[in-house]
Write a protein that holds these residues in place. Structure first.
Motif, PDB file in Angstrom:
ATOM      1  N   VAL A  75      11.245 -14.813 -21.135  1.00 27.07           N
ATOM      2  CA  VAL A  75      10.929 -16.010 -20.192  1.00 27.07           C
ATOM      3  C   VAL A  75      11.832 -15.608 -18.775  1.00 27.07           C
ATOM      4  N   PHE A  76      11.040 -15.754 -17.850  1.00 26.18           N
ATOM      5  CA  PHE A  76      11.292 -15.777 -16.445  1.00 26.18           C
ATOM      6  C   PHE A  76      11.039 -17.190 -15.693  1.00 26.18           C
ATOM      7  N   ASN A  77      11.939 -17.577 -14.861  1.00 22.84           N
ATOM      8  CA  ASN A  77      12.082 -18.739 -14.456  1.00 22.84           C
ATOM      9  C   ASN A  77      11.709 -18.452 -12.865  1.00 22.84           C
ATOM     10  N   VAL A  78      10.356 -18.812 -12.598  1.00 22.19           N
ATOM     11  CA  VAL A  78       9.821 -18.396 -11.106  1.00 22.19           C
ATOM     12  C   VAL A  78      10.365 -19.338 -10.086  1.00 22.19           C
ATOM     13  N   VAL A  79      10.831 -20.500 -10.586  1.00 22.72           N
ATOM     14  CA  VAL A  79      11.491 -21.503  -9.514  1.00 22.72           C
ATOM     15  C   VAL A  79      12.658 -20.847  -8.937  1.00 22.72           C
ATOM     16  N   GLU A  80      13.362 -20.077  -9.494  1.00 20.91           N
ATOM     17  CA  GLU A  80      14.679 -19.464  -9.248  1.00 20.91           C
ATOM     18  C   GLU A  80      14.123 -18.040  -8.754  1.00 20.91           C
ATOM     19  N   GLY A  81      12.940 -17.477  -8.605  1.00 20.68           N
ATOM     20  CA  GLY A  81      12.611 -16.125  -8.193  1.00 20.68           C
ATOM     21  C   GLY A  81      12.707 -15.123  -9.218  1.00 20.68           C
ATOM     22  N   ASP A  82      12.758 -15.540 -10.305  1.00 18.49           N
ATOM     23  CA  ASP A  82      12.663 -14.491 -11.430  1.00 18.49           C
ATOM     24  C   ASP A  82      11.326 -14.202 -11.800  1.00 18.49           C
TER      25      ASP A  82
ATOM     26  N   LEU B  77       2.037 -16.251 -19.384  1.00 18.89           N
ATOM     27  CA  LEU B  77       1.915 -17.945 -19.802  1.00 18.89           C
ATOM     28  C   LEU B  77       2.669 -18.605 -18.654  1.00 18.89           C
ATOM     29  N   VAL B  78       1.728 -19.392 -17.845  1.00 20.27           N
ATOM     30  CA  VAL B  78       2.422 -20.184 -16.885  1.00 20.27           C
ATOM     31  C   VAL B  78       2.457 -21.640 -17.259  1.00 20.27           C
ATOM     32  N   THR B  79       3.834 -22.158 -17.420  1.00 17.70           N
ATOM     33  CA  THR B  79       4.478 -23.322 -17.994  1.00 17.70           C
ATOM     34  C   THR B  79       3.855 -24.741 -17.188  1.00 17.70           C
ATOM     35  N   GLY B  80       4.216 -25.566 -17.871  1.00 18.72           N
ATOM     36  CA  GLY B  80       4.071 -27.089 -17.178  1.00 18.72           C
ATOM     37  C   GLY B  80       5.183 -27.112 -16.120  1.00 18.72           C
ATOM     38  N   SER B  81       5.152 -28.142 -15.228  1.00 17.49           N
ATOM     39  CA  SER B  81       6.172 -28.583 -14.160  1.00 17.49           C
ATOM     40  C   SER B  81       6.036 -29.892 -13.686  1.00 17.49           C
ATOM     41  N   LYS B  82       7.271 -30.371 -13.112  1.00 19.67           N
ATOM     42  CA  LYS B  82       7.076 -31.767 -12.419  1.00 19.67           C
ATOM     43  C   LYS B  82       6.347 -31.520 -11.069  1.00 19.67           C
ATOM     44  N   ALA B  83       6.308 -30.265 -10.348  1.00 18.28           N
ATOM     45  CA  ALA B  83       5.861 -29.919  -9.231  1.00 18.28           C
ATOM     46  C   ALA B  83       4.281 -30.132  -9.200  1.00 18.28           C
ATOM     47  N   ASP B  84       3.686 -30.130  -8.148  1.00 22.07           N
ATOM     48  CA  ASP B  84       2.218 -30.188  -7.871  1.00 22.07           C
ATOM     49  C   ASP B  84       2.081 -28.800  -7.739  1.00 22.07           C
ATOM     50  N   SER B  85       0.751 -28.544  -8.420  1.00 25.50           N
ATOM     51  CA  SER B  85       0.303 -26.980  -8.512  1.00 25.50           C
ATOM     52  C   SER B  85      -0.422 -26.936  -7.078  1.00 25.50           C
ATOM     53  N   PHE B  86      -0.900 -27.984  -6.146  1.00 22.82           N
ATOM     54  CA  PHE B  86      -1.344 -27.579  -5.064  1.00 22.82           C
ATOM     55  C   PHE B  86      -0.394 -27.786  -3.811  1.00 22.82           C
ATOM     56  N   ALA B  87       0.863 -27.838  -4.138  1.00 15.16           N
ATOM     57  CA  ALA B  87       1.908 -28.165  -2.925  1.00 15.16           C
ATOM     58  C   ALA B  87       2.226 -26.596  -2.517  1.00 15.16           C
ATOM     59  N   ASP B  88       2.898 -26.710  -1.217  1.00 14.81           N
ATOM     60  CA  ASP B  88       3.080 -25.320  -0.670  1.00 14.81           C
ATOM     61  C   ASP B  88       4.440 -24.997  -0.630  1.00 14.81           C
TER      62      ASP B  88
ATOM     63  N   PRO C 158       7.267 -22.529  -1.449  1.00 14.20           N
ATOM     64  CA  PRO C 158       7.480 -21.082  -1.421  1.00 14.20           C
ATOM     65  C   PRO C 158       7.208 -20.445  -2.653  1.00 14.20           C
ATOM     66  N   TRP C 159       8.002 -21.122  -3.706  1.00 16.43           N
ATOM     67  CA  TRP C 159       7.862 -20.508  -5.022  1.00 16.43           C
ATOM     68  C   TRP C 159       6.505 -20.868  -5.765  1.00 16.43           C
ATOM     69  N   ILE C 160       5.738 -21.901  -5.525  1.00 12.41           N
ATOM     70  CA  ILE C 160       4.461 -22.055  -5.822  1.00 12.41           C
ATOM     71  C   ILE C 160       3.571 -21.096  -5.248  1.00 12.41           C
ATOM     72  N   LEU C 161       3.469 -21.012  -3.858  1.00 12.13           N
ATOM     73  CA  LEU C 161       2.563 -19.873  -3.230  1.00 12.13           C
ATOM     74  C   LEU C 161       2.799 -18.578  -3.691  1.00 12.13           C
ATOM     75  N   ARG C 162       4.161 -18.057  -3.769  1.00 16.68           N
ATOM     76  CA  ARG C 162       4.466 -17.029  -4.388  1.00 16.68           C
ATOM     77  C   ARG C 162       3.866 -16.531  -5.909  1.00 16.68           C
ATOM     78  N   LEU C 163       3.966 -17.736  -6.794  1.00 16.40           N
ATOM     79  CA  LEU C 163       3.367 -17.445  -8.064  1.00 16.40           C
ATOM     80  C   LEU C 163       1.951 -17.524  -7.931  1.00 16.40           C
ATOM     81  N   LYS C 164       1.177 -18.306  -7.082  1.00 15.30           N
ATOM     82  CA  LYS C 164      -0.063 -18.082  -6.865  1.00 15.30           C
ATOM     83  C   LYS C 164      -0.693 -16.868  -6.593  1.00 15.30           C
ATOM     84  N   THR C 165       0.084 -16.175  -5.739  1.00 14.92           N
ATOM     85  CA  THR C 165      -0.248 -14.790  -5.337  1.00 14.92           C
ATOM     86  C   THR C 165       0.078 -13.719  -6.353  1.00 14.92           C
TER      87      THR C 165
END
Length: 239
Positions: A43-50, A62-73, A75-82
């Motif tokens: 497990v790597f918590n990408v919210v924390e940059g891991d 495997l990318v898990t669920g989240s309370k965040a919006d996938s289309f939000a901007d 920084p951690w979401i944009l980094r994960l998308k890349t």
């Protein structure tokens, strides 16, 4: 050899839920422990940059669920998308659940947005398209716990719809032998879903809330979907 799955955890649970369930990575570890094949999860918590180091080898990410919006901007979401776009370009296998399902759709050219049909809650039933060797055991329909107000409204150009319902037409999709995603939560148990409903009760009508809570009495097939994901991850890619 165990099936090696890199879990990219995209949320940090509130303390009262974390005390009981740790996090979504831990939920998937418990889920995959129920399939017959050995599965090794990291497990790597990408919210924390891991993130995993480049020398680490996995059969799927495997990318898990989240309370965040996938289309939000964020920084951690944009980094994960890349990151998942890079993994896709390298030919790695990708799995997505809820937020992960939506983020992978976006990363590969689809659309995810707030659903006009509103919240999807509780245990829901979906029709399943057939035709893949990893769909073992085969299912004509599947029941899963859901909790989302966003949906994939347009699939990526190369994707095929795998599961659907009237309220969620793109409930699961597959891209060749490389990407497999589900809007529902195979890792959820009824107690966790009920605690989420209680926390978010003010967002729902009384009827929505009561219907969702009552639906959690029904069985759901998260373990079978876990088996599909393990089968998918274990199959050699056809290059």
């Amino acid at each position: 050899m165990p099936v090696r799955i890199c879990i990219l955890e995209t949320d940090i649970l509130v303390p009262e839920l974390a005390e009981l369930y740790e996090g979504y990575g831990a939920m998937f570890i418990r889920l995959f422990a129920q399939v017959p094949e050995p599965v090794e999860c990291t497990v790597f918590n990408v919210v924390e940059g891991d993130y995993p180091s480049d020398d680490m080898q996995f059969d799927a990410y495997l990318v898990t669920g989240s309370k965040a919006d996938s289309f939000a901007d964020d920084p951690w979401i944009l980094r994960l998308k890349t990151y998942v776009q890079e993994r896709y370009a390298r030919g790695d296998k990708l799995l997505g659940i809820c937020f992960g399902h939506q983020l992978l759709a976006l990363a590969l050219g689809g659309i995810a947005e707030r659903a006009k049909t509103g919240w999807g809650l509780g245990v829901q039933r979906f029709e399943v398209a057939q035709g893949f060797s990893w769909q073992n055991p085969p299912l004509q329909e599947v029941t899963l716990i859901v909790s989302h107000q966003d949906q994939v409204t347009a699939l990526p150009p190369t994707a095929q719809c795998l599961a659907y319902s009237r309220y969620c037409p793109n409930a699961a999709f597959v891209v060749g032998d490389q990407v497999l995603c589900f809007q529902g939560h195979p890792e959820f148990v009824a107690d966790y879903a009920n605690r989420l409903l209680i926390r978010r009760q003010s967002a729902f009508s009384a009827e929505q809330y009561e219907t969702a809570v009552a639906s959690l009495e029904q069985p759901h097939q998260g373990e079978l979907i876990a088996q599909w994901m393990v089968n998918f991850a274990a199959e050699p890619r056809k290059h």
